[in-house]
Design an enzyme around this catalytic site. Sequence first.
Site, mmCIF file in Angstrom:
data_model
loop_
_atom_site.group_PDB
_atom_site.id
_atom_site.type_symbol
_atom_site.label_atom_id
_atom_site.label_comp_id
_atom_site.label_asym_id
_atom_site.label_seq_id
_atom_site.Cartn_x
_atom_site.Cartn_y
_atom_site.Cartn_z
ATOM 1 N N GLY A 21 -0.357 0.177 -5.007
ATOM 2 C CA GLY A 21 -1.677 -0.400 -4.781
ATOM 3 C C GLY A 21 -2.673 0.179 -5.761
ATOM 4 O O GLY A 21 -2.742 1.400 -5.911
ATOM 5 N N TYR B 77 12.191 -4.204 -6.443
ATOM 6 C CA TYR B 77 10.996 -4.208 -7.288
ATOM 7 C C TYR B 77 9.917 -3.215 -6.900
ATOM 8 O O TYR B 77 9.360 -2.543 -7.761
ATOM 9 C CB TYR B 77 10.414 -5.631 -7.278
ATOM 10 C CG TYR B 77 9.074 -5.788 -7.951
ATOM 11 C CD1 TYR B 77 8.918 -5.523 -9.312
ATOM 12 C CD2 TYR B 77 7.958 -6.186 -7.230
ATOM 13 C CE1 TYR B 77 7.688 -5.658 -9.939
ATOM 14 C CE2 TYR B 77 6.718 -6.328 -7.853
ATOM 15 C CZ TYR B 77 6.590 -6.061 -9.193
ATOM 16 O OH TYR B 77 5.384 -6.190 -9.815
ATOM 17 N N ASN C 243 0.344 0.982 5.959
ATOM 18 C CA ASN C 243 1.016 0.118 4.993
ATOM 19 C C ASN C 243 1.755 -0.953 5.788
ATOM 20 O O ASN C 243 2.575 -0.616 6.644
ATOM 21 C CB ASN C 243 1.995 0.961 4.161
ATOM 22 C CG ASN C 243 2.921 0.129 3.281
ATOM 23 O OD1 ASN C 243 4.020 0.544 2.972
ATOM 24 N ND2 ASN C 243 2.486 -1.047 2.889
ATOM 25 N N GLY C 244 1.468 -2.213 5.509
ATOM 26 C CA GLY C 244 2.158 -3.286 6.219
ATOM 27 C C GLY C 244 1.196 -4.376 6.621
ATOM 28 O O GLY C 244 0.054 -4.424 6.150
ATOM 29 N N CYS D 64 6.598 -13.868 2.478
ATOM 30 C CA CYS D 64 6.708 -12.673 3.321
ATOM 31 C C CYS D 64 5.492 -12.593 4.235
ATOM 32 O O CYS D 64 4.372 -12.865 3.812
ATOM 33 C CB CYS D 64 6.760 -11.430 2.430
ATOM 34 S SG CYS D 64 6.807 -9.893 3.368
ATOM 35 N N ASP E 98 13.735 -8.633 -12.506
ATOM 36 C CA ASP E 98 14.021 -8.341 -11.102
ATOM 37 C C ASP E 98 13.837 -9.554 -10.196
ATOM 38 O O ASP E 98 14.425 -9.616 -9.130
ATOM 39 C CB ASP E 98 13.142 -7.174 -10.618
ATOM 40 C CG ASP E 98 11.686 -7.439 -10.879
ATOM 41 O OD1 ASP E 98 11.099 -8.273 -10.185
ATOM 42 O OD2 ASP E 98 11.137 -6.826 -11.819
ATOM 43 N N CYS F 282 0.858 -1.180 0.000
ATOM 44 C CA CYS F 282 0.000 0.000 0.000
ATOM 45 C C CYS F 282 0.894 1.229 0.000
ATOM 46 O O CYS F 282 2.087 1.138 0.278
ATOM 47 C CB CYS F 282 -0.844 0.046 1.275
ATOM 48 S SG CYS F 282 -2.013 -1.309 1.415
ATOM 49 N N CYS G 37 13.014 -3.522 4.207
ATOM 50 C CA CYS G 37 12.684 -4.546 3.200
ATOM 51 C C CYS G 37 13.554 -4.363 1.954
ATOM 52 O O CYS G 37 13.491 -3.341 1.280
ATOM 53 C CB CYS G 37 11.209 -4.413 2.819
ATOM 54 S SG CYS G 37 10.751 -5.411 1.392
HETATM 55 S S1 SF4 Z 1 10.382 -11.096 3.646
HETATM 56 FE FE1 SF4 Z 1 8.986 -9.399 3.058
HETATM 57 S S2 SF4 Z 1 9.790 -7.630 4.186
HETATM 58 FE FE2 SF4 Z 1 11.423 -9.160 4.159
HETATM 59 S S3 SF4 Z 1 12.640 -8.674 2.311
HETATM 60 FE FE3 SF4 Z 1 11.137 -10.198 1.686
HETATM 61 S S4 SF4 Z 1 9.428 -8.985 0.880
HETATM 62 FE FE4 SF4 Z 1 10.668 -7.600 2.109
#
Ligand code: SF4
Length: 466
Positions: A38, A253, A112-113, A393, A357, A10, A247
């Site tokens: 988003g 990307y 966001n998260g 993730c 990527d 987001c 991150c």
């Molecule tokens: S696990 Fe999630 S937060 Fe960690 S690098 Fe990969 S995409 Fe980013």
Amino acid sequence: MNCDKFKDECGVLGIFSKTSRNLSRRVAFGLISLQHRGQESAGIAAYDEGKVRHYKEMGLVQDVFNNDILESLKGTISVGHVRYSTTGESHVSNAQPLVINYRGGSIALTHNGNLVNADKIRDELELSGSIFQTSIDTEVIANLIAKNYSLGFKESILKTVQQIKGAFALVIVCEGKLIGVRDPNGLRPLCIGKLPDGGLVLSSESCALDVVGAELVRDVKNGEMVIIDENGIESITYDDSKRVAHCIFEYVYFARPDSIIDGVSVSSSRRCAGKTLAKEHPVDADIVIAVPDSGIDAAIGFGQESGIPYGIGLIKNKYIGRTFIQPDQESRELAVRLKLNVLKENIKGKRVVVVDDSIVRGTTSRKIVDALKNAGATEVHMRVSSASVKYPCFFGIDTPNRKQLVGSSKSDEEVRELIGADSLGYISVKGLLESVGKTNCDMCTACFDGDYPMDVPEEVDKNMFE
Ligand code: SF4
């Protein structure tokens, strides 16, 4: 093509001004520059003399807002959000900003998260009588703030962010203040900008600061809350006990190349990654091409380091709405051809290095290699500017479960065979960290190595790995 990528999360944006009540228009422009984060819904909330008005709808920013709506959202603070649903259904009730009314006024919240303990807190709150109207993590945060509100807005937000766990960049408006909070690991980005009239801006990415006419001041730090009002910025460090874990996929990307995140230019880091890739996986070839757009900088870097000329080999159609693409196999195949077409005259009879990527499921890479060979490429060498993605993730990025991640179950040679390339090379995690100028003490690299910066709850872990 997007069906074979990690999905963006987001974008959040907020502006505080001492002089203007016409901020929502600026926020809308800024949100358009965050649209890559988003595309499902967009919303804006404006604070004006104690009242919060808001509007949100499914769709792209330009489709959601018109002149009349923006005129109705006047105020000295405005916050906006673009959403891709990582948790909660894709429905307007889950769009943000989330506005909650309480006895003393209203709060507008954007997030966001992704929280790793949202379900646990939701259960506890429901047992104590809270009623939820959405299925998003953000409402868990909003309910905690409301529950703690007798402490005052500052203490209630501080208490809330100490109770939640996971990834969060929050932009909140309440009681005439614009508030930004970044999680203790700093997983999701959030930066501060300054407008020429002294107004202050919070944004997921600095590219939106450029658009709204603000200068980048600094990033909000991990574990920091900033409170912005007519006196400027008050900074509170609410948790300095966690390791920094920005991150790394923002650089690979998610983020726009013209953004600077945590002091690092996204474009430069991608070019650097391309150079490192050329050193780690050299190959004889006639042309280096990119999978546009996020592979372009890395492909240019690969060309600079290897001496192989960079050229255009794939043309991207940028005007494809997400909803148009139905999730069946035939439509997906049509969509790949619609989205990327080969520039045959640049490819025919050549040994081609194609830089992408990431490889997530491998299905798109296979189609790209096929298309290049059908266009007359004599050899196709796939080079990838992220390491092999092996783990999902949990922090706000929509990833397939582990079984669907081709790097998790197959060796590099098996992936090469699957996608039909003559050779395949991923940048190493070390090389990728160096391209960002950081170490694994500063970054989250969990989707490559499974080293999550916090405990992943067992039940989430089990579901994701099934
Ligand atoms: S696990 Fe999630 S937060 Fe960690 S690098 Fe990969 S995409 Fe980013």
